[in-house]
Structures are given as C-alpha cells and as structure tokens.
Design a protein around this motif. Structure first.
Motif, PDB file in Angstrom:
ATOM      1  N   GLU A  71       0.823  -1.206   0.000  1.00  0.00           N
ATOM      2  CA  GLU A  71       0.000   0.000   0.000  1.00  0.00           C
ATOM      3  C   GLU A  71       0.857   1.256   0.000  1.00  0.00           C
ATOM      4  O   GLU A  71       0.493   2.260  -0.608  1.00  0.00           O
ATOM      5  CB  GLU A  71      -0.956  -0.007   1.208  1.00  0.00           C
ATOM      6  CG  GLU A  71      -2.008  -1.089   1.140  1.00  0.00           C
ATOM      7  CD  GLU A  71      -2.811  -1.075  -0.156  1.00  0.00           C
ATOM      8  OE1 GLU A  71      -3.200   0.009  -0.609  1.00  0.00           O
ATOM      9  OE2 GLU A  71      -3.023  -2.155  -0.727  1.00  0.00           O
TER      10      GLU A  71
ATOM     11  N   TYR B 260      -6.041  -8.930   2.826  1.00  0.00           N
ATOM     12  CA  TYR B 260      -7.004  -7.887   2.474  1.00  0.00           C
ATOM     13  C   TYR B 260      -8.419  -8.202   2.939  1.00  0.00           C
ATOM     14  O   TYR B 260      -9.200  -7.298   3.191  1.00  0.00           O
ATOM     15  CB  TYR B 260      -6.994  -7.630   0.969  1.00  0.00           C
ATOM     16  CG  TYR B 260      -5.814  -6.805   0.540  1.00  0.00           C
ATOM     17  CD1 TYR B 260      -5.710  -5.482   0.935  1.00  0.00           C
ATOM     18  CD2 TYR B 260      -4.799  -7.351  -0.225  1.00  0.00           C
ATOM     19  CE1 TYR B 260      -4.624  -4.717   0.570  1.00  0.00           C
ATOM     20  CE2 TYR B 260      -3.710  -6.590  -0.601  1.00  0.00           C
ATOM     21  CZ  TYR B 260      -3.624  -5.277  -0.198  1.00  0.00           C
ATOM     22  OH  TYR B 260      -2.561  -4.529  -0.555  1.00  0.00           O
TER      23      TYR B 260
ATOM     24  N   ASP C 261     -10.733  -3.348   6.504  1.00  0.00           N
ATOM     25  CA  ASP C 261     -11.914  -2.582   6.154  1.00  0.00           C
ATOM     26  C   ASP C 261     -11.500  -1.420   5.260  1.00  0.00           C
ATOM     27  O   ASP C 261     -10.818  -0.505   5.694  1.00  0.00           O
ATOM     28  CB  ASP C 261     -12.570  -2.063   7.453  1.00  0.00           C
ATOM     29  CG  ASP C 261     -13.662  -1.065   7.150  1.00  0.00           C
ATOM     30  OD1 ASP C 261     -14.399  -1.305   6.176  1.00  0.00           O
ATOM     31  OD2 ASP C 261     -13.765  -0.060   7.873  1.00  0.00           O
ATOM     32  N   PHE C 262     -11.878  -1.504   4.002  1.00  0.00           N
ATOM     33  CA  PHE C 262     -11.591  -0.384   3.091  1.00  0.00           C
ATOM     34  C   PHE C 262     -12.593  -0.397   1.955  1.00  0.00           C
ATOM     35  O   PHE C 262     -13.240  -1.409   1.680  1.00  0.00           O
ATOM     36  CB  PHE C 262     -10.160  -0.463   2.542  1.00  0.00           C
ATOM     37  CG  PHE C 262      -9.871  -1.673   1.698  1.00  0.00           C
ATOM     38  CD1 PHE C 262      -9.926  -1.592   0.318  1.00  0.00           C
ATOM     39  CD2 PHE C 262      -9.540  -2.892   2.277  1.00  0.00           C
ATOM     40  CE1 PHE C 262      -9.657  -2.696  -0.458  1.00  0.00           C
ATOM     41  CE2 PHE C 262      -9.270  -3.996   1.506  1.00  0.00           C
ATOM     42  CZ  PHE C 262      -9.335  -3.902   0.133  1.00  0.00           C
ATOM     43  N   ASN C 263     -12.760   0.740   1.312  1.00  0.00           N
ATOM     44  CA  ASN C 263     -13.711   0.858   0.204  1.00  0.00           C
ATOM     45  C   ASN C 263     -12.970   0.802  -1.116  1.00  0.00           C
ATOM     46  O   ASN C 263     -11.773   1.055  -1.183  1.00  0.00           O
ATOM     47  CB  ASN C 263     -14.456   2.189   0.282  1.00  0.00           C
ATOM     48  CG  ASN C 263     -15.186   2.322   1.590  1.00  0.00           C
ATOM     49  OD1 ASN C 263     -15.752   1.358   2.082  1.00  0.00           O
ATOM     50  ND2 ASN C 263     -15.139   3.516   2.161  1.00  0.00           N
TER      51      ASN C 263
ATOM     52  N   GLU D 184      -7.770   5.561   0.685  1.00  0.00           N
ATOM     53  CA  GLU D 184      -8.074   4.213   1.181  1.00  0.00           C
ATOM     54  C   GLU D 184      -6.791   3.498   1.604  1.00  0.00           C
ATOM     55  O   GLU D 184      -6.766   2.787   2.607  1.00  0.00           O
ATOM     56  CB  GLU D 184      -8.788   3.396   0.104  1.00  0.00           C
ATOM     57  CG  GLU D 184     -10.172   3.915  -0.262  1.00  0.00           C
ATOM     58  CD  GLU D 184     -11.113   3.969   0.915  1.00  0.00           C
ATOM     59  OE1 GLU D 184     -11.075   3.050   1.742  1.00  0.00           O
ATOM     60  OE2 GLU D 184     -11.875   4.951   1.026  1.00  0.00           O
ATOM     61  N   SER D 185      -5.726   3.695   0.829  1.00  0.00           N
ATOM     62  CA  SER D 185      -4.459   3.039   1.161  1.00  0.00           C
ATOM     63  C   SER D 185      -3.956   3.499   2.524  1.00  0.00           C
ATOM     64  O   SER D 185      -3.412   2.699   3.291  1.00  0.00           O
ATOM     65  CB  SER D 185      -3.407   3.350   0.097  1.00  0.00           C
ATOM     66  OG  SER D 185      -3.750   2.751  -1.100  1.00  0.00           O
TER      67      SER D 185
ATOM     68  N   LYS E  50      -5.786   4.343   4.981  1.00  0.00           N
ATOM     69  CA  LYS E  50      -6.593   3.597   5.964  1.00  0.00           C
ATOM     70  C   LYS E  50      -6.045   2.189   6.158  1.00  0.00           C
ATOM     71  O   LYS E  50      -5.946   1.683   7.286  1.00  0.00           O
ATOM     72  CB  LYS E  50      -8.050   3.526   5.473  1.00  0.00           C
ATOM     73  CG  LYS E  50      -8.925   4.634   6.015  1.00  0.00           C
ATOM     74  CD  LYS E  50     -10.231   4.726   5.295  1.00  0.00           C
ATOM     75  CE  LYS E  50     -11.158   3.529   5.484  1.00  0.00           C
ATOM     76  NZ  LYS E  50     -12.404   3.680   4.665  1.00  0.00           N
ATOM     77  N   ILE E  51      -5.702   1.540   5.024  1.00  0.00           N
ATOM     78  CA  ILE E  51      -5.215   0.157   5.103  1.00  0.00           C
ATOM     79  C   ILE E  51      -3.924   0.086   5.908  1.00  0.00           C
ATOM     80  O   ILE E  51      -3.761  -0.777   6.776  1.00  0.00           O
ATOM     81  CB  ILE E  51      -5.003  -0.423   3.692  1.00  0.00           C
ATOM     82  CG1 ILE E  51      -6.336  -0.501   2.955  1.00  0.00           C
ATOM     83  CG2 ILE E  51      -4.376  -1.800   3.762  1.00  0.00           C
ATOM     84  CD1 ILE E  51      -6.220  -0.946   1.535  1.00  0.00           C
TER      85      ILE E  51
ATOM     86  N   GLN F 258      -4.631   0.399   9.595  1.00  0.00           N
ATOM     87  CA  GLN F 258      -5.209  -0.828  10.179  1.00  0.00           C
ATOM     88  C   GLN F 258      -4.148  -1.910  10.332  1.00  0.00           C
ATOM     89  O   GLN F 258      -4.112  -2.608  11.345  1.00  0.00           O
ATOM     90  CB  GLN F 258      -6.320  -1.344   9.278  1.00  0.00           C
ATOM     91  CG  GLN F 258      -7.586  -0.521   9.345  1.00  0.00           C
ATOM     92  CD  GLN F 258      -8.600  -1.020   8.349  1.00  0.00           C
ATOM     93  OE1 GLN F 258      -8.799  -2.217   8.213  1.00  0.00           O
ATOM     94  NE2 GLN F 258      -9.218  -0.104   7.640  1.00  0.00           N
TER      95      GLN F 258
END
Lengths: 418, 180, 160
Positions: free
Chosen positions: A131, A266, A270-272, A294-295, A297-298, A301
């Motif tokens: 990511e 993955y 939780d990601f969109n 989103e990355s 966020k990943i 997490q």
C-alpha cells in the motif's frame, strides 16, 4: 496529377482566398488537410519512451498508432535463465514507481507454485509495503498528470512526499527504490521498530499534506476543465480492451482483485473501493485520489493489527536461511548451498497469480518443469493492456488532449515493454 | 604583468577563454533523456530536496536544440539507440554526455538480446555514473565533475570538417531517396 | 461453478477438448487448435462461464519435435470472479492459429506480442506486426533456440 502539382493547386487556392480577403479556405479532398505527427519516443509527456504516430485533421486527431518496444529489455528471456530467487531484483524494475508491489506480486506467484505460505507477520508487512508503494505510485501519477496539463507546482509537492517515503524505504530495505525486499516464503528481514515508527509518523502527517496538493488541483478550473469529458471510454469497451486498475474503476465497474480474489490479508481489512461512472480523464484522476486515501486507511489498520512473530516460513528446503545461521550451523549451510546452486525446484505445473498493483492487474504466469529456474515466465503487465485503448481514447479529440489522456492512463513503459 | 599593478586591488584579470568556460559551467542546460528507472531519480535530482538549481543546471530543456548536456538516464535498447544518437546529433556544440546508471554505462543487469551493452558503443561519453539507479547525490557529483571538465576547457565537440562531411553525406542520402 | 463450465464445455465440444488438468486449484483445458475460436466464443457467452475478460494471451516453447509451441489463454469472469486457462498446441511445421480478436478485442496486442516472440501467425488478425522488436528483425527471441545475447549484428547500431 503528382504531389507537386497538387501542392501548386493548393497554394494557388490559398493565394486566391487571401486576395479575396477570406480567412478560411476549404478543401474537398480530405487528404489535403491531413498531417502525420510523430510524438515520442523522446517526449516529456509520454511517461518514458512511448511513441505515438498521430494523423491529424486540422487539430483533431484522426488516427493514432502507439508504437512500443523502445524499452524492451527481454525480461521473459532473462527469467528463463536465472533462478527463482535471482529474478526478484528484476521485478523492481518492471513498474519502477512501485517496486515493493512487484516484489510482493512475484513472490506470491512463486509461493503459489511451490505450495508454501508466508507467516502472518510477513503477510501484514507485505500488505503495508504494497500500500505504501501504491501511495507513492499514485502520487507520481497525479503529479505527472498535473504537470502534463501545465501545473508544475503539484509535481514538486508530491515529490516532497515521495522523498519522505523513499527515506522510509531506504531505512527498511537499504535502497531508495530498487528494493528487492521480499523473499520466497518471507521477507529479507523483519520490519524494525524504527521503521514502524517512521511509517506511523509519515501516515499521521500525510493526509494533511495530500489534501494541500489535491485542493490545489480540485479547485483549479483550468485543470478540471482540461480533464472533464476528455478521453471517454464506455464500460463495454473498457472490459473488451482488457483495461484494469483505476482505469476500469473509472467506468463504473467494481473490479478490484483485493476484494474479488483476496490475497495477503485484504479480506481482514476494512476499506472501500472507489468507483466512478464517467469514464473520462477526470474520473480516472478522482479514482486514484480516493485510492490513496483508502491506502492510508489500510496501512493504519495493518499497523494496529500486525501480529508479532517470525517473517520466514518454516520450510528449510524452500526458504533461504538467515545469514547468521549459515555461518554457525551445518544444516543451514547445506540448505543455503542447495538453494543458491540448484534453486527452489517447484513441482511440475503451471500457475497464474495476479494482484491488484497500482496500475492494475499485475499477473505472473509461470510454467515449471521441476527445475530451479522457470521454464516460461510471462508477465501480464497492466500498463501494456491499458495502453492498448490509447487510440480509442484520443481519436476524435483534440491534439492537446493526448497528453491529458496519457497522463490519466498513467502507464509505465518499463512494465509495458518488459 | 604590469596591468594588475596599474589597476590595483579593485580589478581582476583573466583570459577570455576561462571567463567563457566559467559562464558555461554555471549555466548548463541539461537535456533529460529519461528512458526508465533512472529517469525517476533524475526527476528527484531536479526537485526541491536535491535541487540542481544550486549548480545552475535547473533549466531542463526537452528540445535537444536548446541543450548542451545530455543525461542518458535508463536502459538503452537497440531500438532506442538510433533515437539517442539522433538527439545527440541535434544538440549544438559544445556538448557533454552523462551516462547515468549501470544499464546505460555497460548494459548492467540486462545481458540480453535487446539491450545495448553500454552507450559508448555509439556515443562519446564524458562521465559514467555508477549505481542501479544512482542516487541523486551521485548525479550531482557527476554534474560537478562535468563542470570541472568544462573549466579545464575540455569539450568533445565535433570538429567542423567532420560535421560538414557528415552533413554532406546526409544530403546525398536524401537526394538518393528522392531520385528513387 | 467452474466445474459446470468444464462439464458444459465437454458436452458441447466432445471432440475438441483434449484434456483437463487441475493444479493448485487452477483449471487448464487443452483445446484443439481448429476449434479455439468456437470454444472462446462459447466461454464468453455461456451463462455459467461468462468469461468476458481476457486477462492475457501468451506463448510458450516446449521444445519438443511435435507440438512445439503452446498458446495459453488466461481468462477471467467479471461476473463470477473465476478463472480458467485454455491451452492450444501449435506445431512448428504449421505456425498458424485462429485469432480471437473477434471475441475479445483486447486480444490484439497480446497476439502481436506472441507473434513477435514466437513467430506464431494468427489468422484473422488484421494488424499482425511486431510488438517490441524492430520490424526488420528476423528472429523470434523467446524461442528456446535463440541465444540470450542475441545474434551479433542482427540489429544495426548508429555509427559513432
């Protein structure tokens, strides 16, 4: 009538029109108005060494033929002549904007062929570096797109962020971007606490800095209008032409291998998946922009969830042993000797494994005959397939839109030409 | 010499060549030929962190007609070689060439059928930069070495007679095509 | 789902399916060369398959006296999210194979690449030029008998 006579007639008509104080002259023969323009292979907006042969009718593009191969380095031939481990450094230079992602993709393919799996901690670290690589690749994609359409400042700003990431990669792997960090069945070494702190610090300050960059672009009317409605492709065309990555998500198709065929960890995150429907350059830009968020966020997490433990699978005959063990223990020395000299020797068979790289579906098709080197290794490169629709995207548009379309497709020639 | 004595401490004398070389070395206009991975490090070299503007070479010209320093950054394939040579031929004299990275200098890790094993097979090179890819600092060092070279008055410009001969041959070739 | 597709394929083309192989959860179907276009069209349109996305087409050189070359089609279904692989053998004496551009227009460049690397001629391809190598290059680099460093002086360099 030969060409010279035809030119004479043309000149006479232009002269006559000028004498009559007409400002526009029309010719019935369409061929008269057409011009062939050569763009590249050395052109700042072709992102490397892509060459386009463009047939122009006035300022409108009548036809466009992309010509590749100026960076064909013979990867697939090389792969047949080196062992599985030795090919890892070559994957760095495929998509040289996100080398860590390519390392991971290749190693996952080989692991599938060999039939082993890396430990959980290694999987998490691979997700983090993938990511991070995606962020760095999209940053350059966005910056280069802005530069192509005339906004240089954002490019320098995104490069400032990329330099910070390069520092992290250097701390982690020892090189700025030819990293070769993954190994079959694990990683070169564990992620040290310093690196984790550096990643955390970067991720904390990054969203604000990124917002600065994109506010500058999103509120810029010239930038938006140069992309809006330019280079439109329909959903059916995009699927038929084999587009992938952000380009296919910009036509309203929720196709992302991280969700459809989950690999690594993955499916625990939780990601969109950002999707837009317009299919134009602006949509492709917005999808990239949202993917970066989103990355982030990943990565956050993964940092929270990352378990402790080893980063090498317990498969002595397949995974390279640690250096300190080689020097002190007989068993490991033998394994190291066998692995370096004869290779991993996976069973006879063939596999195809694809990951969602920053540019799209990056797949490795490997045929094994039980030897230490692949019998055949095919790289399915996303840029190659994305570039295929260039002619469809630019034909009928204006000549100045070509750079915007190329910038929004975000190809990397190292990968497209192999 | 008596001149300095007469002028006193307020003036400095030099040769005209050395003055021109000093101007030249501090206002190099590079032609960035970013072919592959090294091209990204070359961008970093121009960007704020490494900031090539400190050495007066920030004016990247994408037209060879306006440049005097060719930076070949990336693997040169046989297909690309003619293009690189054409770009070099289009640059006005005096000109200098940096071969950036292992592939450009020697073929590097690509010992394959399509990669030229070093651009010096078809191009005169002034500085080779090691690394795959070299760090921007390394490229800055190469730039400084080019500057030293310019100050010493060395340039690999094509002698006028050779240039004229080459031009004549090209003309003959074009005429030959037209006649056919 | 994939097993139904394979069963249907066997029922529909009993003579042209030469074999089915499973390895690491991936299905490879060997297809007779003459019928590849029909099989592809069937797979693309069949409701159980819907392989509407052509991931990749590539060649391979098995280096055997018979059936020397293989063409491999990696297909993906965007609706059902499954993959299948088709394989076709091409003999060195007859390097022709039907093109699948009419089924997936995106097969254009991969087929050109296969032609460039192995010299397999795709019948029905309207623009079969070399993809990477210069047009005047005579050899096919990914064949096993082609040396890694190439043939000296096969591609001219500009003079110094």
């Amino acid at each position: 009538m030969n060409i010279e006579q035809a030119m004479d007639v043309r000149q006479q008509r232009i002269l006559a029109a000028l004498e009559n104080k007409n400002t526009s002259v029309y010719f019935d023969d369409a061929l008269d108005n057409e011009m062939i323009l050569n763009m590249g292979p050395q052109h700042p907006a072709t992102h490397g060494v892509l060459r386009l042969l463009i047939k122009l009718d006035g300022e409108t593009v009548a036809a466009c033929i992309p010509e590749l191969g100026y960076l064909h380095r013979g990867y697939e031939k090389l792969a047949e002549n080196v062992s599985y481990h030795e090919f890892i450094p070559h994957t760095d230079r495929l998509d040289y904007l996100s080398p860590l992602m390519n390392n991971t993709a290749y190693v996952l393919a080989v692991e599938k062929l060999v039939g082993i799996e890396a430990p959980r901690r290694a999987q998490y670290i691979r997700t983090i570096i993938s990511e991070m690589a995606r962020i760095s690749s999209h940053l350059l994609g966005i910056g280069a797109l802005a530069m192509d359409v005339g906004a240089l400042t954002v490019f320098t700003w995104t490069f400032r962020e990329r330099e910070k990431m390069y520092d992290i990669f250097e701390l982690l792997t020892g090189a700025r971007f030819t990293t070769s960090f993954t190994r079959i069945g694990g990683l070169a070494h564990d992620m040290t606490p310093e690196v984790i702190t550096a990643v955390k610090e970067f991720i904390e300050q990054f969203p604000e800095k990124f917002n600065e960059c994109i506010t500058m672009l999103n509120t810029n009317r010239i930038f938006v209008e140069r992309l809006d409605g330019v280079g439109v492709i329909t959903r059916e065309q995009a699927i038929a032409m084999g587009m992938s990555g952000p380009n296919i998500r910009a036509v309203g198709l929720k196709h992302d291998l991280r969700r459809t065929q989950p690999y690594l960890v993955y499916n625990e995150l939780d990601f969109n998946i950002p999707v837009l429907n317009d299919g134009d350059c602006l949509a492709r830009y917005y999808v990239r922009l949202n993917e970066v968020k989103e990355s982030v966020k990943i990565v956050q997490q993964c940092l929270d969830k990352m378990p402790s433990g080893i980063v090498h699978a317990n498969e002595p005959k397949k995974v390279l042993p640690r250096k300190e063990q080689i020097y002190t223990r007989m068993e490991e020395l033998i394994h190291d000797f066998m692995l370096i000299n004869f290779g991993v020797n996976p069973p006879v068979g063939e596999i195809y494994h694809a990951v969602e790289a920053s540019k799209g579906e990056l797949g490795f098709y490997i045929q094994s005959r039980g030897e230490g080197h692949p019998w055949r290794l095919k790289i399915r490169s996303p840029s190659f397939m994305n570039l295929q629709s260039t002619s469809q995207l630019v034909e009928g548009g204006m000549i100045s839109d070509i750079v915007a379309v190329l910038g929004s497709l975000d190809p990397v020639m190292g990968e497209a030409d192999k | 010499m008596g001149l300095e004595h007469a002028l006193g401490d307020t003036a400095l004398t030099t040769t005209i060549d050395s003055a021109i070389n000093w101007c030249r070395k501090n206002s190099l206009w590079p032609m960035p030929l970013g072919i592959s991975c090294c091209g990204i490090e070359m961008m970093a070299f121009a960007m704020p962190r490494f900031d090539v503007a400190r050495f007066g070479a920030e004016v990247f010209r994408f037209s060879p007609r306006q440049a005097d320093l060719l930076i070949v950054a990336g693997t040169t394939t046989y297909k690309m070689a003619t293009v690189v040579r054409k770009i070099y031929d289009q640059m006005p004299d005096p000109k200098w060439v940096i071969a950036m990275g292992a592939c450009t200098s020697s073929g590097g890790m690509y010992r394959t059928y399509s990669v030229v094993q070093g651009i010096d097979q078809f191009l005169p090179v002034d500085i080779y930069v090691a690394g795959c890819p070299p760090r921007p600092d390394n490229l800055l060092h190469a730039l400084l070495m080019i500057q030293e070279k310019i100050q010493r008055g060395e340039s690999r410009s094509t002698p006028m007679t050779v240039a004229a001969e080459r031009q004549e041959q090209q003309l003959l070739q074009i005429q030959g095509i037209n006649n056919n | 789902m994939l097993t139904t597709v394979v069963e249907k394929l066997k029922a529909q083309f009993p003579n042209s399916i030469l074999g089915v192989r499973e390895f690491r959860g991936e299905t490879t179907v060997h297809v007779k060369k003459e019928d590849i276009l029909n099989v592809c069209a069937f797979l693309r349109n069949d409701e159980a398959g819907l392989f509407n996305y052509c991931s990749d087409i590539c060649g391979a050189d098995a280096y055997t006296p018979e059936n020397r070359f293989e063409i491999i089609y990696n297909l993906y279904s965007l609706s059902y999210k499954h993959r299948i692989r088709l394989k076709v053998f091409v003999d060195e004496a007859d390097l022709h194979c039907p093109s699948v551009i009419s089924v997936w227009p995106g097969a254009n460049w991969p087929e050109r690449e296969t032609y460039d690397m192995f010299g397999i001629i795709f019948d029905g391809h309207d623009d079969l030029r070399r993809m990477y190598m210069p047009e005047e290059f005579e050899y096919f680099p990914l064949r096993k008998d082609f040396p890694m460093m190439g043939v000296p002086d096969s591609i001219p360099l500009p003079r110094k």
